[in-house]
Design a protein around this motif. Structure first.
Motif, PDB file in Angstrom:
ATOM      1  N   LEU A 106      13.760  60.095 -43.695  1.00  0.00           N
ATOM      2  CA  LEU A 106      13.445  59.064 -42.714  1.00  0.00           C
ATOM      3  C   LEU A 106      14.135  57.739 -43.063  1.00  0.00           C
ATOM      4  O   LEU A 106      14.733  57.079 -42.213  1.00  0.00           O
ATOM      5  CB  LEU A 106      11.934  58.856 -42.682  1.00  0.00           C
ATOM      6  N   VAL A 107      14.050  57.394 -44.332  1.00  0.00           N
ATOM      7  CA  VAL A 107      14.700  56.154 -44.776  1.00  0.00           C
ATOM      8  C   VAL A 107      16.204  56.225 -44.514  1.00  0.00           C
ATOM      9  O   VAL A 107      16.811  55.289 -43.995  1.00  0.00           O
ATOM     10  CB  VAL A 107      14.441  55.916 -46.279  1.00  0.00           C
ATOM     11  N   MET A 153      10.198  50.851 -47.467  1.00  0.00           N
ATOM     12  CA  MET A 153      11.607  50.862 -47.038  1.00  0.00           C
ATOM     13  C   MET A 153      11.747  51.518 -45.668  1.00  0.00           C
ATOM     14  O   MET A 153      12.473  51.027 -44.797  1.00  0.00           O
ATOM     15  CB  MET A 153      12.453  51.645 -48.047  1.00  0.00           C
ATOM     16  N   ALA A 154      11.057  52.650 -45.508  1.00  0.00           N
ATOM     17  CA  ALA A 154      11.155  53.370 -44.235  1.00  0.00           C
ATOM     18  C   ALA A 154      10.692  52.487 -43.088  1.00  0.00           C
ATOM     19  O   ALA A 154      11.375  52.362 -42.066  1.00  0.00           O
ATOM     20  CB  ALA A 154      10.332  54.654 -44.292  1.00  0.00           C
ATOM     21  N   LEU A 155       9.542  51.851 -43.262  1.00  0.00           N
ATOM     22  CA  LEU A 155       9.003  51.021 -42.186  1.00  0.00           C
ATOM     23  C   LEU A 155       9.942  49.868 -41.847  1.00  0.00           C
ATOM     24  O   LEU A 155      10.257  49.626 -40.678  1.00  0.00           O
ATOM     25  CB  LEU A 155       7.632  50.470 -42.596  1.00  0.00           C
ATOM     26  N   VAL A 156      10.396  49.185 -42.891  1.00  0.00           N
ATOM     27  CA  VAL A 156      11.275  48.041 -42.639  1.00  0.00           C
ATOM     28  C   VAL A 156      12.549  48.477 -41.920  1.00  0.00           C
ATOM     29  O   VAL A 156      12.957  47.906 -40.918  1.00  0.00           O
ATOM     30  CB  VAL A 156      11.628  47.334 -43.972  1.00  0.00           C
ATOM     31  N   LEU A 157      13.176  49.534 -42.434  1.00  0.00           N
ATOM     32  CA  LEU A 157      14.437  49.974 -41.837  1.00  0.00           C
ATOM     33  C   LEU A 157      14.235  50.474 -40.408  1.00  0.00           C
ATOM     34  O   LEU A 157      15.058  50.228 -39.536  1.00  0.00           O
ATOM     35  CB  LEU A 157      15.081  51.067 -42.687  1.00  0.00           C
ATOM     36  N   VAL A 173      13.945  47.477 -38.211  1.00  0.00           N
ATOM     37  CA  VAL A 173      15.248  46.847 -38.008  1.00  0.00           C
ATOM     38  C   VAL A 173      16.101  47.675 -37.059  1.00  0.00           C
ATOM     39  O   VAL A 173      16.747  47.146 -36.160  1.00  0.00           O
ATOM     40  CB  VAL A 173      15.993  46.666 -39.347  1.00  0.00           C
ATOM     41  N   SER A 174      16.091  48.995 -37.228  1.00  0.00           N
ATOM     42  CA  SER A 174      16.950  49.817 -36.382  1.00  0.00           C
ATOM     43  C   SER A 174      16.464  49.800 -34.945  1.00  0.00           C
ATOM     44  O   SER A 174      17.253  49.802 -34.018  1.00  0.00           O
ATOM     45  CB  SER A 174      17.026  51.240 -36.918  1.00  0.00           C
ATOM     46  N   ALA A 175      15.155  49.769 -34.757  1.00  0.00           N
ATOM     47  CA  ALA A 175      14.643  49.704 -33.388  1.00  0.00           C
ATOM     48  C   ALA A 175      15.101  48.418 -32.731  1.00  0.00           C
ATOM     49  O   ALA A 175      15.515  48.391 -31.581  1.00  0.00           O
ATOM     50  CB  ALA A 175      13.124  49.809 -33.386  1.00  0.00           C
ATOM     51  N   ARG A 176      15.019  47.333 -33.495  1.00  0.00           N
ATOM     52  CA  ARG A 176      15.412  46.049 -32.934  1.00  0.00           C
ATOM     53  C   ARG A 176      16.902  46.029 -32.626  1.00  0.00           C
ATOM     54  O   ARG A 176      17.347  45.467 -31.637  1.00  0.00           O
ATOM     55  CB  ARG A 176      15.095  44.950 -33.946  1.00  0.00           C
ATOM     56  N   SER A 177      17.730  46.629 -33.529  1.00  0.00           N
ATOM     57  CA  SER A 177      19.176  46.490 -33.369  1.00  0.00           C
ATOM     58  C   SER A 177      19.740  47.433 -32.331  1.00  0.00           C
ATOM     59  O   SER A 177      20.899  47.342 -31.982  1.00  0.00           O
ATOM     60  CB  SER A 177      19.880  46.732 -34.708  1.00  0.00           C
ATOM     61  N   PHE A 178      18.957  48.370 -31.837  1.00  0.00           N
ATOM     62  CA  PHE A 178      19.502  49.284 -30.836  1.00  0.00           C
ATOM     63  C   PHE A 178      19.399  48.653 -29.463  1.00  0.00           C
ATOM     64  O   PHE A 178      18.332  48.387 -28.968  1.00  0.00           O
ATOM     65  CB  PHE A 178      18.744  50.612 -30.863  1.00  0.00           C
TER      66      PHE A 178
END
Lengths: 263, 371, 321
Positions: free
Chosen positions: B267-268, B354-358, B361-366
């Motif tokens: 997941l990470v 780490m998983a949660l943060v990433l 971030v990925s949800a926001r950046s998409f």
């Protein structure tokens, strides 16, 4: 070899496995002519051009381009011809001057000569102030005119143009064709392919390829008379889709399937 | 010649004007040299030393002092009994232990052989042997000096080396590599492939078609990413099966826990892959970014090949933000030492955070749109 | 340029003052227009005119820097999810998956919109029936014309209320282009609003109304016939044997307003507004004869391309031939 012929093709053929892309085509192009080489996508145009420019060896038949046999003297052919295509012409991340110097060098022109020709070219195109501009920054129309001029830099006897005017506005296209006329007037033979049927009318003679063979060859006027059509567009349709032109019922049908080709 | 020179010059322009490739070409070797240079330290420094001194006397105190005085060792515990060593080793609190025989000084004085046992945790065979030799060398040096001072009479210290391969009884280096291998395989599958898949859509232009549909970004992301989750999982099982069948690597702890942690690590990595691809629209750049951002740290800084303790502190600190480091530690713990969640919860927590943060971030950046 | 008439509720698209910049380049420079429901509307212009940027904004893929646009009554910025259900979009380069087959591509796009090929078959039959013999072929192996048709099917499969086609005929041969426009006419007859962009002038005449675009702005917007008729001055066709020589001679003729090649002939306008057409024609013929060039000069009807060229030259005098 007859000096007044820029290109002489006899029974030129190219196969890829079981598929025949170019099927025994025969035609001449006279020196100083503007010759239009037309055909639908997949009809074999690109393959034929690759053979004539020395990039691809023929499977059968022969052709003499700019006085050289394409089978045995393909390197000589490349030296004596110019080439410009829509997909590739100049390097975007080099300046105008760098591009000219590069091609001048590739064709072995002395530096002084390159400079002189560059001056003339930029004056003619009105690009004097763009010498140090990256090609990427030029509008499409200027890029294409420049690319054409660079293809002529080494003063070849024949220049091959592969769909050179895609996507530009009508004025720029006409300016481009004036450059073509100038070159032809000065004695350069111009071999051009295009999808714009009105540009086909600007040519001295045209040929239309259908399924690997030449379906029509002559002046625009002759062809329109031959097919009883008002425009070259109609000629094209009649050649490529005879069943449609004959008024067949129903939706447009499939094209004539070339032997083993994909539609 | 003109032509060739012209071509060379042109290539020069291309290279100089392509900033990104240039950065990689110049920075990459520099970074690699630094990383490799520092991480391939097989030297031994700052080794954690435990002392078992059942009956301290002047000799043992002198030896303890001598060991502490070197900057090679750091005494972490002084224990009265050897039986108390086990938990220290298990927690990795101690890497080497020195066990003094009772009445060491007395025996020496009477010319009897006096034994000092040196136990090293040989989970990493190379360093284990090195540590042992260092300890032995220090003790022997002290012994020589003592005998010289006393005129050569009396007995000598006998060093009894004991490499407890307890955590790696068969001394197979393959056991050590398997956890790191799993991390690497998963990184390739999860991070690189995800990044490539997303940027490929952008390159072919099909991303436009997806965006303009009613599909929400999270649907697109999950749709692209879930297959790699499944493949990664199969990858873990494949590596474990192979390791088991061919190299006889055991899984001493809970298989279920291992697979669970594997999923977490995947997941990470997936989230990392998305973050990487969100910024780039070319597959080439995504590939290079994935290599530098995920593969390189996984190979160099996860403890996979090169032990982290031997690295200088900046790199050790850097290793903490490499997800693979935590997973390798967890996997080694479960597979080779049989530790359970009770011991591994800190590392697991790190991976979860780490998983949660990433993922956030990925949800926001998409992007919902093209820009 | 005429003032934009007030938008009516039946308009499928209403755009007001759309501006979009990319760095230092201005792609759209305050574009305003309306498209009526059920129209086949064309945006004609060269590369870089702003067509693709405009389509991306209308398809909710980009946000304009200034101005507003409403499609089917929805705002393209705030109502994007409602719109995405209802619009069909065919981007340039067709956006097909090269490694999926014809059928798999279509099935994917159908599923994304919550429907199936079977359910929508009637809607796409005229187009898809031509593809069906090749439905297992990978999209990468299709010819340009076939890819076009597949992309159109994929855009239609969810029964959109409006269709945006960005340069669907670029790079495709003349015959396939014709067939494609026949398909569009057929769809329009069914009531679908279709908005197309193309660089081909001859396709303009197949639209109900057309907007000529250049450099992010609209030069003219009207029916093709009206635009052609708005040429505003007498136009002549010059037919001669030495086309290039004639062209150069006319360039040196003092009364030339404009001259450019046009198919087999040259199109000429006289700079003098007051001279009657018959006289202007005779004068030119005798001038050419005095230069040793035999030519026939006859009046001719202007086409939309003539008007475009005239408008372009007026807008960018430095570029005029």
């Amino acid at each position: 070899m007859n000096e007044s012929l820029a290109i002489r093709a006899r029974e030129l053929t190219r196969t890829f496995g079981a598929f025949t892309a170019v099927d025994h085509i025969t035609f001449d192009v006279r020196a100083g002519e503007v010759f239009g080489f037309l055909g639908a996508n997949g009809a074999g145009k690109t393959t034929a051009i690759r053979m004539l420019t020395g990039l691809l060896a023929p499977s059968g038949g022969e052709a003499v381009v700019a006085g050289h046999d394409i089978r045995t003297e393909s390197e000589a052919v490349k030296r004596d011809i110019g080439y410009m295509s829509q997909r590739f012409s100049l390097y975007d991340d080099l300046t105008v001057r760098e591009n000219i110097q590069l091609y001048g060098g590739i064709y072995d022109l002395p530096p002084a000569e390159i400079r002189a020709r560059m001056r003339r070219m930029l004056d003619r195109l009105g690009l004097q102030r763009s010498e140090s501009a990256l090609v990427r920054s030029l509008p499409l129309g200027w890029k294409q005119k420049l690319a054409f001029s660079v293809a002529l830099l080494h003063e070849p006897r024949i220049v091959f143009l592969d769909e050179p005017t895609g996507g530009v506005d009508p004025i720029t296209r006409r300016q481009f064709w004036e450059l073509i006329y100038e070159a032809a007037h000065a004695g350069t033979t111009v071999f051009v392919t295009t999808h714009y049927m009105d540009e086909a009318e600007y040519c001295d003679r045209i040929s239309i390829m259908v399924a690997g063979r030449i379906g029509a060859l002559g002046t625009p006027h002759e062809l329109k008379a031959q097919f009883g059509a008002a425009s070259l567009d109609d000629v094209f349709v009649r050649l490529a889709r005879p069943e449609r032109a004959a008024g067949a019922a129903g939706a447009p049908g499939e094209p004539l399937a070339p032997r083993g080709a994909t539609p | 010649m003109n032509a060739l020179r012209g071509l060379l010059r042109k290539e020069g322009y291309h290279i100089l004007r392509d900033r990104r490739t240039l950065m990689v070409l110049i920075l990459m070797p520099i970074v690699q040299v630094v990383l490799f240079g520092y991480s391939i330290r097989t030297d031994v420094t700052d080794v954690r030393l435990a002392i078992v001194d059942p009956a301290p006397d002047p000799v043992t105190l002198a030896l303890r002092g001598r060991l502490a005085a070197t900057n090679l060792f750091r005494t972490v515990a002084v224990l009265p009994r050897a039986s108390e060593l086990e938990p220290l080793f298990k927690r990795d609190a101690a890497q080497v232990a020195v066990v003094f025989e009772p009445r060491l000084g007395e025996r020496l004085a009477r010319g009897l052989p006096a034994r000092v046992q040196v136990i090293s945790d040989a989970t990493e065979p190379n360093t284990g042997v090195a540590r042992q030799s260092y300890v032995a060398a220090v003790i022997e040096a002290w012994d020589r000096e003592r005998r010289a001072a006393e005129g050569g009479r009396g007995g000598g210290i006998q060093i009894v080396p004991d490499s407890r391969m307890r955590f790696n009884p068969t001394r197979e280096s393959s056991n050590l590599f398997v956890p790191g291998l799993m991390a690497m395989v998963l990184t390739i599958i999860a991070s690189m492939m995800t990044a490539l898949s997303l940027t490929r859509e952008k390159e072919t232009g099909t991303m436009e078609g997806l965006l303009v549909s009613p599909l929400r970004p999270w649907q697109i992301v999950i749709g692209k990413v879930a297959p790699y989750l499944a493949i990664g999982f199969i990858g873990v099982i494949a590596v474990l099966a192979e390791a088991r069948l061919i190299f006889h690597v055991p899984v001493r702890g809970s298989l279920a826990l291992l697979l669970g942690e594997g999923l977490l690590y995947i997941l990470v990595s997936l989230a990392l892959g998305i973050v990487i691809s969100a910024r780039t629209s070319s597959q080439r750049v995504a590939m290079m970014a994935a290599l530098v951002g995920t593969m390189l740290p996984t190979v160099l800084l996860s403890g996979f090949i090169f032990p982290i303790e031997s690295m200088p502190w900046p790199l050790r600190w850097l290793a903490n933000i490499v997800p693979a480091k935590w997973f390798v530690a967890i996997a080694r713990g479960i597979m080779l030492e049989g530790t359970g969640i009770a011991y591994l919860w800190p590392e697991t927590l790190v991976l979860m955070v780490m998983a949660l943060v990433l993922l956030a971030v990925s949800a926001r950046s998409f992007n919902v749109r093209l820009e | 340029m005429s003032a934009t008439p007030a938008a009516s509720p039946a308009d499928a698209v209403v755009a007001e003052g759309l501006v979009k910049r990319f760095g230092s380049t201005t792609a759209l420079d305050g574009m305003s227009f309306q498209v009526h429901a059920g129209e086949l509307f064309g945006f004609i212009g060269a590369d870089g005119a702003g067509k693709t940027t405009l389509f991306r904004i209308l398809a909710t893929l980009l946000v304009p820097d200034a101005g507003t646009a409403r499609v089917l009554g929805y705002d393209v910025v705030s109502d994007l999810w409602a719109l995405r259900q209802r619009i069909g979009y065919m981007p340039g380069r067709f956006a097909l998956y090269p490694d999926l087959s014809v059928e798999e591509n279509l099935r994917f796009f159908a599923s994304v919109f919550g429907t199936t090929i079977a359910r929508e078959y009637a809607q796409i039959a005229p187009i898809y029936s031509q593809l069906e013999p090749f439905k297992r072929r990978r999209a990468a192996a299709l010819s340009g014309g076939m890819k076009q048709k597949l992309a159109l099917s994929c855009a239609l499969v969810h029964r959109p209320d409006i269709l945006f086609l960005d340069e669907p005929t670029t790079g495709v041969d003349a015959v396939s282009r014709r067939e494609f426009w026949d398909l569009l006419a057929h769809l329009r007859a069914g009531g679908l609003t279709i908005i197309v962009s193309t660089p081909y002038m001859d396709e303009a005449s197949r639209c109900d109304r057309v907007a000529l675009v250049q450099r992010g702005g609209i030069l003219a917007i009207d029916t093709p016939a009206a635009i052609a008729a708005s040429f505003g001055r007498p136009l002549f066709a010059v037919r001669g044997s030495d086309r290039y020589g004639t062209l150069r001679a006319i360039r040196e003729y003092p009364n030339t307003g404009s001259v450019y090649p046009f198919g087999e002939v040259l199109h000429f306008t006289d700079a003098r507004a007051a001279t009657p057409p018959a006289g202007a024609a005779r004068e030119l013929e005798s001038y050419l004869a005095s230069r040793g060039l035999a030519a026939a000069v006859t009046p001719t009807e202007p086409t939309i391309e003539d008007t475009f060229i005239a408008r372009l030259s007026a807008a960018q005098p430095e570029q005029a031939a």
